[in-house]
Design a protein around this motif. Sequence first.
Motif, PDB file in Angstrom:
ATOM      1  N   UNK A 213      34.895   2.948  28.545  1.00 28.93           N
ATOM      2  CA  UNK A 213      35.831   3.954  28.024  1.00 28.93           C
ATOM      3  C   UNK A 213      36.446   3.506  26.705  1.00 28.93           C
ATOM      4  N   UNK A 214      36.704   4.465  25.835  1.00 28.79           N
ATOM      5  CA  UNK A 214      37.298   4.143  24.533  1.00 28.79           C
ATOM      6  C   UNK A 214      38.669   3.494  24.697  1.00 28.79           C
ATOM      7  N   UNK A 215      39.438   3.928  25.678  1.00 29.76           N
ATOM      8  CA  UNK A 215      40.773   3.339  25.852  1.00 29.76           C
ATOM      9  C   UNK A 215      40.678   1.871  26.256  1.00 29.76           C
ATOM     10  N   UNK A 216      39.641   1.527  27.011  1.00 27.53           N
ATOM     11  CA  UNK A 216      39.435   0.118  27.370  1.00 27.53           C
ATOM     12  C   UNK A 216      39.059  -0.694  26.131  1.00 27.53           C
ATOM     13  N   UNK A 217      38.192  -0.121  25.295  1.00 25.97           N
ATOM     14  CA  UNK A 217      37.816  -0.802  24.056  1.00 25.97           C
ATOM     15  C   UNK A 217      39.022  -0.981  23.145  1.00 25.97           C
ATOM     16  N   UNK A 218      39.889   0.020  23.102  1.00 27.80           N
ATOM     17  CA  UNK A 218      41.088  -0.071  22.263  1.00 27.80           C
ATOM     18  C   UNK A 218      42.006  -1.179  22.748  1.00 27.80           C
ATOM     19  N   UNK A 219      42.186  -1.270  24.051  1.00 26.29           N
ATOM     20  CA  UNK A 219      43.038  -2.332  24.604  1.00 26.29           C
ATOM     21  C   UNK A 219      42.475  -3.723  24.305  1.00 26.29           C
ATOM     22  N   UNK A 220      41.136  -3.796  24.266  1.00 25.74           N
ATOM     23  CA  UNK A 220      40.465  -5.090  24.113  1.00 25.74           C
ATOM     24  C   UNK A 220      39.857  -5.251  22.722  1.00 25.74           C
ATOM     25  N   UNK A 221      40.433  -4.535  21.743  1.00 26.27           N
ATOM     26  CA  UNK A 221      39.785  -4.439  20.438  1.00 26.27           C
ATOM     27  C   UNK A 221      39.681  -5.790  19.741  1.00 26.27           C
ATOM     28  N   UNK A 222      40.663  -6.647  19.890  1.00 24.68           N
ATOM     29  CA  UNK A 222      40.594  -7.943  19.217  1.00 24.68           C
ATOM     30  C   UNK A 222      39.410  -8.761  19.719  1.00 24.68           C
ATOM     31  N   UNK A 223      39.193  -8.760  21.018  1.00 20.77           N
ATOM     32  CA  UNK A 223      38.066  -9.516  21.563  1.00 20.77           C
ATOM     33  C   UNK A 223      36.735  -8.900  21.136  1.00 20.77           C
ATOM     34  N   UNK A 224      36.656  -7.555  21.167  1.00 21.84           N
ATOM     35  CA  UNK A 224      35.413  -6.887  20.784  1.00 21.84           C
ATOM     36  C   UNK A 224      35.094  -7.139  19.314  1.00 21.84           C
ATOM     37  N   UNK A 225      36.109  -7.044  18.478  1.00 19.75           N
ATOM     38  CA  UNK A 225      35.887  -7.305  17.057  1.00 19.75           C
ATOM     39  C   UNK A 225      35.454  -8.748  16.823  1.00 19.75           C
ATOM     40  N   UNK A 226      36.100  -9.662  17.512  1.00 15.12           N
ATOM     41  CA  UNK A 226      35.766 -11.060  17.321  1.00 15.12           C
ATOM     42  C   UNK A 226      34.406 -11.435  17.857  1.00 15.12           C
ATOM     43  N   UNK A 227      34.072 -10.882  19.030  1.00 20.19           N
ATOM     44  CA  UNK A 227      32.823 -11.267  19.682  1.00 20.19           C
ATOM     45  C   UNK A 227      31.606 -10.534  19.150  1.00 20.19           C
ATOM     46  N   UNK A 228      31.787  -9.239  18.760  1.00 22.19           N
ATOM     47  CA  UNK A 228      30.619  -8.417  18.465  1.00 22.19           C
ATOM     48  C   UNK A 228      30.584  -7.851  17.061  1.00 22.19           C
ATOM     49  N   UNK A 229      31.725  -7.655  16.432  1.00 21.06           N
ATOM     50  CA  UNK A 229      31.754  -6.918  15.169  1.00 21.06           C
ATOM     51  C   UNK A 229      32.049  -7.808  13.966  1.00 21.06           C
ATOM     52  N   UNK A 230      32.264  -9.083  14.190  1.00 14.20           N
ATOM     53  CA  UNK A 230      32.713  -9.917  13.100  1.00 14.20           C
ATOM     54  C   UNK A 230      31.646 -10.342  12.124  1.00 14.20           C
ATOM     55  N   UNK A 231      30.383 -10.485  12.584  1.00 15.01           N
ATOM     56  CA  UNK A 231      29.328 -10.964  11.692  1.00 15.01           C
ATOM     57  C   UNK A 231      28.174 -10.020  11.658  1.00 15.01           C
ATOM     58  N   UNK A 232      27.365 -10.133  10.649  1.00 16.77           N
ATOM     59  CA  UNK A 232      26.181  -9.267  10.507  1.00 16.77           C
ATOM     60  C   UNK A 232      25.126  -9.677  11.506  1.00 16.77           C
ATOM     61  N   UNK A 233      24.458  -8.676  12.061  1.00 16.42           N
ATOM     62  CA  UNK A 233      23.344  -8.926  12.955  1.00 16.42           C
ATOM     63  C   UNK A 233      22.046  -8.934  12.173  1.00 16.42           C
ATOM     64  N   UNK A 234      21.005  -9.395  12.815  1.00 16.84           N
ATOM     65  CA  UNK A 234      19.737  -9.558  12.099  1.00 16.84           C
ATOM     66  C   UNK A 234      18.779  -8.420  12.324  1.00 16.84           C
ATOM     67  N   UNK A 235      19.145  -7.449  13.162  1.00 15.27           N
ATOM     68  CA  UNK A 235      18.193  -6.386  13.499  1.00 15.27           C
ATOM     69  C   UNK A 235      17.894  -5.524  12.308  1.00 15.27           C
TER      70      UNK A 235
END
Length: 235
Positions: A213-235
């Motif tokens: 759910x988007x509300x869950x992602x919003x609550x956990x946004x710092x972790x999601x940004x740090x773990x998944x959105x912080x660096x470029x992927x190679x795909x």
Amino acid sequence: MSAEEPPVLQAKNLCAGYRRVPCVRDVDLDVRPGEIVVVLGPNGAGKTTTLLTLSGALPALGGEIRWRGEPTTAALHHRVRGGLGVVPEERSVISRLSVRDNLRIGPGPVERALELFPELERLLGRRAGLLSGGEQQMLSTARALAAEPAVLLADELSLGLAPKIVARLMRALREAADRGAGVLLVEQHARQALAVADRACVLRRGRVVWSGPAEEATRDIRRIEGAYLGGAAAA
């Protein structure tokens, strides 16, 4: 939107890429009437490739795409005729034509586009190439939404735009979903997208690494940004 509603658009174990080389693998996602699903991820994660394949602009390399419950391999123009709307990453305006003529070549009535974006009315006689980036994006979005699509695929609406314009575009997507459309939104700006979304998934290196759910992602946004959105992927 109800979880009981069947998906209008669905991908099962989708593999996609270019020249038979997959950069998206085993992706499962669906879009139901009345909801916004946002696809997040760093540059190169496979977000645009996924959207192009769901639209029919690229053939799937594996897995299945279902439209209104039925498998489809139809080309983009057939899917658009069947109720799919697309706002691509590259603003799809014809520069030499006026705003009015750009709206006329769209699948929906000009009057409906102006109801959705009354800001365009004063610009009707202006060549689209002379519009600001935000005005061009409003034009592209208005033209797609005027047809009242069953599902709208929107790729990076916020790219290079001022926050005020981004908020306006996001509000238009939310209003479309509230009228019953399904919306699949690809975005890098997670917080702005999550503010209007119902569900979210994160792509990294061509695979779904988080969904919920988007509300869950919003609550956990710092972790999601740090773990998944912080660096470029190679795909």
